[in-house]
Structures are given as C-alpha cells and as structure tokens.
Design an enzyme around this catalytic site. Structure first.
Site, PDB file in Angstrom:
ATOM      1  N   ASP A 133      14.180   0.849  -6.370  1.00  0.00           N
ATOM      2  CA  ASP A 133      13.651   1.293  -7.664  1.00  0.00           C
ATOM      3  C   ASP A 133      12.214   0.814  -7.846  1.00  0.00           C
ATOM      4  OD1 ASP A 133      13.617   2.476 -10.124  1.00  0.00           O
ATOM      5  OD2 ASP A 133      14.909   1.007 -11.102  1.00  0.00           O
ATOM      6  N   ASN A 186       9.265   3.009  -7.546  1.00  0.00           N
ATOM      7  CA  ASN A 186       8.194   3.778  -6.883  1.00  0.00           C
ATOM      8  C   ASN A 186       7.193   4.315  -7.901  1.00  0.00           C
ATOM      9  OD1 ASN A 186       9.634   3.402  -4.546  1.00  0.00           O
ATOM     10  ND2 ASN A 186      10.405   5.495  -4.402  1.00  0.00           N
ATOM     11  N   TRP A 194       5.041   1.570  -9.388  1.00  0.00           N
ATOM     12  CA  TRP A 194       4.094   1.092  -8.363  1.00  0.00           C
ATOM     13  C   TRP A 194       2.871   2.007  -8.343  1.00  0.00           C
ATOM     14  CZ3 TRP A 194       1.892   3.097  -3.945  1.00  0.00           C
ATOM     15  CH2 TRP A 194       1.371   2.189  -3.014  1.00  0.00           C
ATOM     16  N   ARG A 242       2.718   9.869  -8.847  1.00  0.00           N
ATOM     17  CA  ARG A 242       4.089   9.394  -8.538  1.00  0.00           C
ATOM     18  C   ARG A 242       4.462   9.665  -7.084  1.00  0.00           C
ATOM     19  NH1 ARG A 242       7.747   7.995 -12.329  1.00  0.00           N
ATOM     20  NH2 ARG A 242       9.546   8.432 -11.058  1.00  0.00           N
ATOM     21  N   GLU A 253      22.406  12.155 -10.180  1.00  0.00           N
ATOM     22  CA  GLU A 253      21.720  12.296 -11.467  1.00  0.00           C
ATOM     23  C   GLU A 253      20.216  12.574 -11.287  1.00  0.00           C
ATOM     24  OE1 GLU A 253      24.006   9.731 -10.835  1.00  0.00           O
ATOM     25  OE2 GLU A 253      25.523  10.934 -11.868  1.00  0.00           O
ATOM     26  N   ASN A 254      19.695  12.333 -10.069  1.00  0.00           N
ATOM     27  CA  ASN A 254      18.252  12.573  -9.840  1.00  0.00           C
ATOM     28  C   ASN A 254      17.870  14.053  -9.935  1.00  0.00           C
ATOM     29  OD1 ASN A 254      17.800   9.863  -7.419  1.00  0.00           O
ATOM     30  ND2 ASN A 254      17.351   9.898  -9.607  1.00  0.00           N
ATOM     31  N   ARG A 299      18.726  -4.847  -6.096  1.00  0.00           N
ATOM     32  CA  ARG A 299      17.999  -3.823  -6.841  1.00  0.00           C
ATOM     33  C   ARG A 299      16.591  -4.327  -7.110  1.00  0.00           C
ATOM     34  NH1 ARG A 299      19.811   0.457 -11.321  1.00  0.00           N
ATOM     35  NH2 ARG A 299      17.791   1.461 -11.531  1.00  0.00           N
ATOM     36  N   ARG A 302      21.008  -3.027 -13.515  1.00  0.00           N
ATOM     37  CA  ARG A 302      22.168  -2.144 -13.717  1.00  0.00           C
ATOM     38  C   ARG A 302      22.499  -1.484 -12.380  1.00  0.00           C
ATOM     39  NH1 ARG A 302      18.023   0.113 -16.845  1.00  0.00           N
ATOM     40  NH2 ARG A 302      16.921   1.750 -15.712  1.00  0.00           N
TER      41      ARG A 302
HETATM   42  C1  FPP Z   1      13.272   5.066  -7.738  1.00  0.00           C
HETATM   43  O1  FPP Z   1      11.943   4.950  -8.172  1.00  0.00           O
HETATM   44  C2  FPP Z   1      13.320   5.713  -6.449  1.00  0.00           C
HETATM   45  C3  FPP Z   1      13.893   6.918  -6.196  1.00  0.00           C
HETATM   46  C4  FPP Z   1      14.541   7.739  -7.226  1.00  0.00           C
HETATM   47  C5  FPP Z   1      13.874   7.508  -4.862  1.00  0.00           C
HETATM   48  C6  FPP Z   1      14.002   6.537  -3.724  1.00  0.00           C
HETATM   49  C7  FPP Z   1      13.505   7.232  -2.541  1.00  0.00           C
HETATM   50  C8  FPP Z   1      12.700   6.714  -1.595  1.00  0.00           C
HETATM   51  C9  FPP Z   1      12.310   5.297  -1.525  1.00  0.00           C
HETATM   52  C10 FPP Z   1      12.144   7.595  -0.550  1.00  0.00           C
HETATM   53  C11 FPP Z   1      13.121   8.451   0.222  1.00  0.00           C
HETATM   54  C12 FPP Z   1      13.991   7.695   1.158  1.00  0.00           C
HETATM   55  C13 FPP Z   1      14.213   8.023   2.459  1.00  0.00           C
HETATM   56  C14 FPP Z   1      15.366   7.389   3.149  1.00  0.00           C
HETATM   57  C15 FPP Z   1      13.393   8.956   3.229  1.00  0.00           C
HETATM   58  P1  FPP Z   1      11.535   5.620  -9.542  1.00  0.00           P
HETATM   59  O2  FPP Z   1      10.840   6.896  -9.241  1.00  0.00           O
HETATM   60  O3  FPP Z   1      12.715   5.755 -10.442  1.00  0.00           O
HETATM   61  O4  FPP Z   1      10.521   4.544 -10.075  1.00  0.00           O
HETATM   62  P2  FPP Z   1      10.205   4.192 -11.588  1.00  0.00           P
HETATM   63  O5  FPP Z   1      11.497   3.733 -12.213  1.00  0.00           O
HETATM   64  O6  FPP Z   1       9.207   3.106 -11.462  1.00  0.00           O
HETATM   65  O7  FPP Z   1       9.669   5.449 -12.210  1.00  0.00           O
END
Ligand code: FPP
Length: 227
Positions: free
Chosen positions: A16, A18, A21, A29, A63-64, A175, A181
C-alpha cells in the site's frame, strides 16, 4: 523452539502507498505503481536468500475494479510487462508463480500470459503468489460451496478448497503505508499470523525492511491460543 522452527515460511504483503509516494514527489499516480513494481522485483529477487518458501503479494483486489478506468489500465499494463520481462528470471531463479483470486476474469491476453508463466515455473522451489482479482470473503464463499458439494463443511474441508491450499500456513502479514486493516486479504489464513504494520510506503519498501520484519517475527512468542 529452535531458531529454525521459528523462522517464517510464508509472508504475505499488502503493498500500500503507491499513490501517496507519487503525490509526495509531485509525480503522477501511474509512476507510483511503476515504482511499486520495482519494489516487487527487488523483493522477489531477495526472498530466495531469506529462506522463505512463499511470498504472497496483494496486487489487485476484487474491490480495485472501483478505481478509475485509467488506473486499472495502468495496473493491468504493468502486470503484462512484468510477466513478459521477468518470467525468464523466475524460471532461472527457481521461483514458482502462483495466482490466488479469480484471475480468469482478467483480459484474455493477461490470462494467457499467466497460464504460460504458471506452466513454465511449475517446477520452482519457492513460491511467489500474486493475488489478482482477489477478495478473501469471495474466496471463502467459493471454498464453502465446493466443500458443501462433496460433504460436510469442516475447517479442513474448507481450507482444502481455498486458493491457498498448496501454500504453507501464513506466518507473517505485512502492510505498508501506515494503514492498519486487512482490506479483505487472507482473512481465514490470518487466523494465527503475526502482523507487521509499517509507515514505509510500498515503493520505498526494500529487502532490508523485509529482513527487519522477519527478525522481529523470530523474536515473537506464538501461542496459538495456548499458554
Ligand atoms: C496500493 O497503493 C497498491 C495497489 C492497489 C496496487 C499494488 C500493485 C503494485 C505494487 C504493482 C503491480 C504488481 C505486480 C506484481 C506487477 P494505492 O494506490 O492504494 O496507494 P495510496 O493508498 O497511497 O493511494
């Protein structure tokens, strides 16, 4: 308990942070997710040396799909590129790819890439399990229906029908990003897992962070309800 018995066999990660960051760096994003993949690559390279039998990564939840289409397309594009670019390295390093979740509902070309990768890595000695279109409640419902079709639902018959049936028991759940959570991830499997929550955002998470979490894990006393 000897230190070998205390060592984690199976670690799962909710990757979590990305988006945050990227935001902190004033970047789109999409670049957060791209750097998230770099963190995945480094961890997959490192997990064999750490003696882990299985590393399970939450890449895309059921849910994504609620996210904007552009972001879903970015994530699927990253998935495609990752499998294409890293498959040979998986094979060379003895990594067995495993998917949990209903990945067959993804785009047909991704399903084909995954099926090919599953076949070519089947002989690997340690497992990287990627959760794709995964939701734990849905997994439990699927497993319960399958178990009920062949007899009584028991802890054993239900567990035998979970996507994780061929994985070691989950020892440690990590996490990143400071959220505390489970977000519909491995609810059944977490029954006796230890939890590690860190403020580090996923793209900044390194093998050293994983090592530190494993060291802390080895110091914990696990009682499984006993005393
Ligand atoms: C959560 O960050 C991350 C995700 C929903 C996707 C995770 C996917 C990857 C790390 C890349 C794909 C993986 C592979 C195996 C190729 P967020 O976007 O919810 O971050 P935020 O809460 O800070 O907005």
């Amino acid at each position: 308990m000897s230190s070998a018995e205390k060592r984690a066999r199976h670690v799962a990660v909710i990757m979590d942070g990305n988006g945050r960051w990227a935001k902190r760096k004033g970047l789109p994003r999409a670049l957060g997710h791209k750097n998230g993949v770099e963190a995945v690559r480094a961890l997959v390279r490192g997990c064999g040396d750490l003696g882990l039998e299985c590393l399970t990564l939450y890449a895309f939840s059921s849910e994504n799909w609620k996210r904007p289409e552009e972001e879903i397309n970015d994530l699927m594009g990253l998935m495609r590129r990752f499998i294409k670019s890293d498959l040979q390295e998986f094979i060379d390093n003895g990594v067995r790819l495993k998917i949990i979740g209903d990945y067959k509902a993804l785009e047909p070309d991704i399903v084909a890439l995954i099926d090919d990768a599953l076949e070519k890595t089947a002989g690997g000695t340690h497992t990287v399990a990627v959760a794709l279109n995964y939701g734990s409640q849905q997994e439990i419902v699927r497993a319960a229906n399958k178990a009920a079709a062949t007899g009584a639902i028991t802890e054993e018959s239900l567990a035998a029908n979970l996507d994780t049936v061929d994985l070691p028991p989950l020892d440690l759940l990590i996490r990143t990003s400071g959220e505390v959570r489970l977000s519909n991830f491995l609810l059944w499997q977490c029954a006796y897992a230890e939890m590690h929550f860190t403020e580090v955002l996923w793209p900044d998470f390194t093998v050293d962070h994983l090592k530190a979490a494993l060291d802390e894990f080895e110091g914990r006393e696990r009682r499984y309800g006993g005393r």
